[in-house]
Structure formats: C-alpha cells, structure tokens
Design an enzyme around this catalytic site. Structure first.
Site, PDB file in Angstrom:
ATOM      1  N   TYR A 136       0.821  -1.207   0.000  1.00  0.00           N
ATOM      2  CA  TYR A 136       0.000   0.000   0.000  1.00  0.00           C
ATOM      3  C   TYR A 136       0.857   1.259   0.000  1.00  0.00           C
ATOM      4  CZ  TYR A 136      -4.033  -2.955   1.156  1.00  0.00           C
ATOM      5  OH  TYR A 136      -5.012  -3.892   1.132  1.00  0.00           O
ATOM      6  N   LYS A 186       3.550 -15.205   4.375  1.00  0.00           N
ATOM      7  CA  LYS A 186       3.681 -16.090   3.220  1.00  0.00           C
ATOM      8  C   LYS A 186       5.163 -16.317   2.965  1.00  0.00           C
ATOM      9  CE  LYS A 186       1.633 -18.439  -0.089  1.00  0.00           C
ATOM     10  NZ  LYS A 186       0.945 -19.716   0.240  1.00  0.00           N
ATOM     11  N   ASP A 218      -2.853 -18.229   3.309  1.00  0.00           N
ATOM     12  CA  ASP A 218      -3.927 -19.001   2.699  1.00  0.00           C
ATOM     13  C   ASP A 218      -4.533 -19.984   3.693  1.00  0.00           C
ATOM     14  OD1 ASP A 218      -1.457 -20.214   2.671  1.00  0.00           O
ATOM     15  OD2 ASP A 218      -1.629 -21.020   0.645  1.00  0.00           O
ATOM     16  N   ASP A 242      -5.602  -6.581   5.870  1.00  0.00           N
ATOM     17  CA  ASP A 242      -6.778  -5.967   5.267  1.00  0.00           C
ATOM     18  C   ASP A 242      -7.781  -7.051   4.865  1.00  0.00           C
ATOM     19  OD1 ASP A 242      -8.554  -4.232   4.114  1.00  0.00           O
ATOM     20  OD2 ASP A 242      -7.215  -3.545   2.530  1.00  0.00           O
ATOM     21  N   ASP A 246     -11.399  -8.343   7.069  1.00  0.00           N
ATOM     22  CA  ASP A 246     -12.708  -8.301   6.431  1.00  0.00           C
ATOM     23  C   ASP A 246     -13.348  -9.686   6.401  1.00  0.00           C
ATOM     24  OD1 ASP A 246     -12.555  -5.617   6.069  1.00  0.00           O
ATOM     25  OD2 ASP A 246     -12.308  -5.657   3.902  1.00  0.00           O
TER      26      ASP A 246
END
Length: 352
Positions: A136, A186, A218, A242, A246
């Site tokens: 970001y 990851k 994942d 993020d 959610d």
C-alpha cells in the site's frame, strides 16, 4: 480531552453523529469536539481529500473519531485526489502503524453468521495489522513491457524496525489477555514475509509467556472460517491484514458491528494517540436514508476511551449497552432488522 471528529462521506456523518451523542451522554468532564472535512467532501470543498487545516486539527487532538471515505463521483480523479487518500494520508502523517481490529460474535447473534452457529460462537479474536508499510505504501506504477503491453507493478517491502514495532504491539496485547499469538505471513514464497517471520521470532524471545505459532495466509483464511477458535491474537502485515480482518468481519455477521483502532507511538497527557473508525465503508447506496448501523462507530468510540483516555469503565459501559441493545432486538438492516440509525443510537444511549 480534544477529539477531532472527521465524519467523511456517505454514511460517515450519520454514524459518527450517533457515536458523538453516546459520548455526550456520558457527560465526560473536559470533553471538546472539533469537526473537519476529509475524503470526497473535502475534495469538493477544498480541492484535496486531506486539507491542511484538517491535518493540523488532527495533530492537535488527543484522538480522532473517523467516519468513512469514498464517493463514486470521485472515482475518475487522479489517484492522489481520491477520497481514500485521506485515510492513507492520516496514517502516514500521524505515524499510525498499528491497527487493532477485534472480531467477536455477540451472544444471541450466532445465527446471523454465515458460519454454523456452533462455529460462529467460538469467534473471538483480535487482529493486529501493520498499517503503514507493505504494497500500500511501496513504490508503484505502470510501464510498458518489451512487447508494448501495459504492466502494473507494486513493491512489497518491510524493514526489520517496521516489523519489530508492530510485533511488540501484538505481543503486549497477547500477554495482557493471557493468550497466544499467531503470526500470519507467506514466508514460503515472499522474501518480505521471510524477514517478517525472522523478526517476529526475535521479538518473541522477549515474551516467553506468550506462545507463538506461524501460519501461511492461505491456511489462515481457511482456519478463520473453519476453526476460528484457534485464533485469539493474530499478527499480520498490511495487505494480508486488510483481507483477513474483512473475512473475520463477514464471519461475525455484519461489518456494521466491528470497530477498529489505529495507534502510533505518540503519547498524549491521557494515553496513546489514535484514530478510531468502523471498518465499513461509506455505503453511498444508503447514504442519507437513516438506514446505516452506527454500532461499529459507537464501539470505536469505546475503543477510543479505552486506549487514548484510559477510561476502561466508560468503555465497558458503552460495550455493555451495545450488547444489551442487540439482545433486545435493535437490529439494523445489515442484521436483518428494520431499525434505523437514530433508533439504534437512542437504544444504546438508553441502556448506558
């Protein structure tokens, strides 16, 4: 106590107004509220999504109560002029690197979760998300390939100090609650994640009382919806945080119930400076109709009292009032109910 109220766009002004009324109902001594423009409304009034006067107001406050930003009429603007740049700019200029997002199913609302009620009932976690690094805030752009095609690129990068400071926030939260910590990355694919894991392991040595485990993002996404009881405190980077926060909010049943806090290293005379906001967006499709659920914003105000002003009892009063209103059936449209913004706010105030 100086609070900068930044309602923003869409339903932001509606839900923020109800949270302010809850704060006023507590009759807190020395409470002073200032209001400023951010997002699309700021662009339309000032030509930029984060005016200098709003940023100055935020810097001089002890905490910020934030609504939401986003306006479809601004979607074609250059990126630096779009409403979303307001919240990114506040995080950057104010050093708000630590995002705290609690996700918990309220008793009696298990049936509203897309998960099986018995699984949903076990969902009670805190996601600690790094907020000022990752893709970001990394370098980005578009370029032409050798074949002449357009290619977009974004750089994911973390430095050891960035990881170390957010890791300390997560370990302290886990230690205070008597829980273990799950760090999500990851590392099997990304070098930035490998550094993340290495630094988290180093910091863990300073918190021997906190059990630490690691999980690939994942797998973490699968576990959030299949075995949410595995998580109590989750630490992760900006991009993964993020998405996972959610996902957790959807498992709760509605993003209209989930607050958040964005904290930095600055200390005021009362506590840690922070920005507090619901995790939902501006919902322009229902803006101005009095349909929005203000509970996430009201709960964000409770987090503000706890973290920025050390008012644990007042924060708990708000949270108990929200739980009571939900138990009494004051549900917004997002929860399958018919109560509007003002009615829900009044129900919470009546139960303080």
């Amino acid at each position: 106590m100086k609070i900068a109220v930044l309602p923003g766009d869409g339903i932001g002004p509606e839900v923020t107004a109800e949270a302010v009324r809850v704060l006023e109902a507590l009759a807190l001594p020395g409470l002073t509220l200032f209001e400023g423009d951010v997002g699309g409304i700021a662009y339309k009034r000032h030509g930029v999504p984060l005016p200098e006067e709003t940023l100055t107001m935020a810097r001089e406050a002890d905490a910020i109560l934030f609504g939401a930003v986003g306006d479809p009429s601004c979607d074609t603007l250059e990126r630096h002029l779009r409403p979303e740049q307001a919240i990114l700019g506040l995080r950057k200029h104010l050093g708000l690197f630590a995002n705290l997002r609690p996700a918990k199913v309220f008793a009696g609302l298990e049936h509203l979760s897309p998960l099986r009620p018995d699984i949903a009932a076990s969902l009670d976690m805190l996601i600690v998300r790094e907020l000022t690094g990752d893709v970001y805030f990394g370098a980005k752009g578009q370029r032409a390939t050798d074949s002449g095609d357009r290619e977009g690129w974004d750089m994911m990068a973390y430095s050891a100090p960035e990881v170390r400071r957010i890791a300390h926030v997560a370990f302290r939260a886990a230690a205070a609650a008597g829980h273990g910590l799950t760090s999500v990355d990851k590392a099997n694919v990304l070098e930035a994640s490998q550094l993340w894991r290495d630094v988290v392991v180093e910091v863990a040595a300073e918190y021997p009382q906190v059990p630490l485990d690691h999980m690939y993002v994942d797998n973490a996404a699968m576990q959030v919806v299949s075995h949410p009881h595995r998580f109590k405190v989750m630490l992760t980077g900006n991009l993964f945080g993020d998405i996972l926060s959610d996902l957790a909010s959807a498992a709760v049943g509605s993003i209209g119930l989930l607050p958040s806090a964005s904290l930095g290293e600055r200390e005021t005379a009362f506590g840690t400076f922070g920005l507090y906001e619901p995790i939902h967006g501006s919902a322009p499709d229902i803006a101005g109709q009095g349909k929005a659920n203000p509970m996430a914003t009201i709960l964000s105000a409770a987090m503000m009292l706890r973290h920025s002003f050390g008012m644990e009892s007042e924060a708990a009063r708000i949270e108990t009032a929200v739980s009571a209103a939900l138990a009494d059936g004051f549900l917004g449209g997002d929860l399958g109910g018919s109560h509007g913004t003002a009615a829900i706010g009044e129900a919470v105030r009546a139960r303080l």
